[in-house]
Design an enzyme around this catalytic site. Structure first.
Site, PDB file in Angstrom:
ATOM      1  CG  MET A  14      38.921  48.844  37.360  1.00 47.74           C
ATOM      2  SD  MET A  14      40.099  47.617  36.733  1.00 47.74           S
ATOM      3  CE  MET A  14      39.022  46.250  36.368  1.00 47.74           C
ATOM      4  CG  LEU A  30      40.723  45.553  41.835  1.00 43.64           C
ATOM      5  CD1 LEU A  30      41.506  46.258  40.721  1.00 43.64           C
ATOM      6  CD2 LEU A  30      41.406  44.228  42.134  1.00 43.64           C
ATOM      7  CG  LEU A  36      37.481  42.213  39.645  1.00 41.29           C
ATOM      8  CD1 LEU A  36      37.150  42.102  38.158  1.00 41.29           C
ATOM      9  CD2 LEU A  36      38.267  43.492  39.921  1.00 41.29           C
ATOM     10  NE  ARG A 102      31.804  48.084  42.146  1.00 42.30           N
ATOM     11  CZ  ARG A 102      31.928  48.124  43.459  1.00 42.30           C
ATOM     12  NH1 ARG A 102      32.483  49.165  44.044  1.00 42.30           N
ATOM     13  NH2 ARG A 102      31.490  47.125  44.212  1.00 42.30           N
ATOM     14  CD  GLU A 285      49.070  43.528  32.843  1.00 43.16           C
ATOM     15  OE1 GLU A 285      49.116  42.326  32.532  1.00 43.16           O
ATOM     16  OE2 GLU A 285      48.037  44.078  33.258  1.00 43.16           O
TER      17      GLU A 285
END
Length: 364
Positions: A14, A30, A36, A102, A285
């Protein structure tokens, strides 16, 4: 040996913005990817959503040091893998790792241009997502196919694919060792009661419901890790990084932490199980949101290290590539796996079908 004879190992992932100013382009790429995150009026919605979210995400990247380290670790892993691969499979040496992200630099077209300049004639598309999903590995392969069909990868390149490897013994060992190091931080008398909370990137339920294999494959990874640990601790598999209002796979990691606290299970090891290096999902996160939330609830949460520069993991990558090259040369495997050839039963993506046919023919 001349570089023109090098075998390309193309590492698909990614990616992430290496610097804070790259955040908007990363988010726009994205949200533009229908594989996705399927969105209505995607070409208009993606830039709008990216612009709205950029200030918040820029702040998160600033909080983890000014950008994502995923490129640094992917290059490190690739270079060390290629060096090991020269030893493990000298018949195809030298080997060179190329990075094809990506959504962030270096994008697939940049990797394609580098390969074309190098005159590559033999290439392996090597997903860095251990578990297959159409929205991750599938999306990267679709983009690689589009570049190949357009001639951006050069002429006469022979392709094969390593499309999933979530139960490879070396990968499992590397994850298990990191968990054991985290468990060692707890008092010995408490250790067996520590909950192992395996956290993987979530998926929209629309992707899950069309038959995507990701949930099964992540579950298989967790099962293999727990077998290696001899079922030493209670554990659960949970999901993180939900985006937008649509239904996503749950339970979400943050909610699981709150639930464990309510149930009195306040000692936890948080394990990133679908990521191969640190990036915003682990450093922000997990470390700055989930661990902090746990501390506010009186919990002791240790986060298992990411694989990053783990020698065990890098040797696993080299072993995967060496075995693939050896079996392909011997004719015991084809360019793509049997499982990769099966589309999701609910698939309506024409590109997905074309991509699978293209790789099954060795990129021809």
């Amino acid at each position: 040996m001349h570089l023109l004879q090098a075998k390309a190992i193309v590492m698909l992932n990614m990616g992430g913005p290496s610097t804070v100013p790259e955040t908007y382009d990363f988010l726009k790429n994205l949200f533009s990817d229908g594989d996705l995150i399927p969105l209505p009026f995607q070409s208009f919605a993606a830039p709008w959503i990216a612009k709205r979210r950029t200030p918040q995400i820029e702040k998160q990247y600033q909080d983890i040091g000014g950008g994502s380290p995923i490129l640094k670790y992917t290059r490190l892993q690739g270079d060390r893998m290629a060096a090991l691969l020269d030893e493990l499979h000298p018949a195809t040496a030298p080997h060179k790792a190329y990075v094809a992200f990506r959504y962030a630099k270096p994008l697939t077209d940049e990797a394609a241009a580098e390969m074309k300049r190098d005159g590559v004639k033999r290439a392996v598309a090597f997903t860095q997502y251990p578990q297959y999903s159409c929205s991750t590995t599938g999306s990267s392969l679709n983009e690689l196919y589009r570049r190949g069909r357009a001639g951006a990868l050069g002429e006469g390149v022979e392709w094969s694919v390593i499309d999933r490897w979530g139960t490879h013994p070396g990968f499992i060992e590397a994850v298990a060792q990191n968990i054991e190091r985290s468990l060692a931080k707890f008092d010995e008398q408490d250790r067996s009661g520590v909950v192992l909370l395996f956290s993987a990137h979530s998926l929209p339920m629309s992707v899950v419901n069309r038959g995507d294999p990701y949930v099964l494959e992540v579950s298989a990874t967790v099962s293999a890790v727990m077998d290696r640990l001899k079922q030493s601790n209670p554990f659960r598999l949970v999901w993180q990084s939900q985006v937008g209002p649509s239904a996503w796979l749950g339970m979400q990691t943050g909610e699981a932490i709150k639930g464990l606290a309510r149930l009195g299970r306040k000692k936890v090891v948080l394990v990133p199980i679908a990521f191969t290096s640190d990036h915003i999902e682990t450093l922000y996160e997990m470390d700055l949101e989930y661990v902090k939330e746990g501390e506010e609830l009186g919990m002791d949460i240790q986060r298992a290290e990411s694989l990053n520069d783990s020698p065990v993991f890098i040797r696993a990558l080299a072993d995967l590539a060496a075995t693939h090259l050896r079996d392909y040369s011997a004719g015991t495997i084809g360019p793509a796996s049997i499982q990769m050839g099966l589309r999701c039963p609910g698939c309506t993506n024409v590109t997905c079908g074309q991509q699978k046919t293209w790789f099954a023919r060795g990129g021809r």
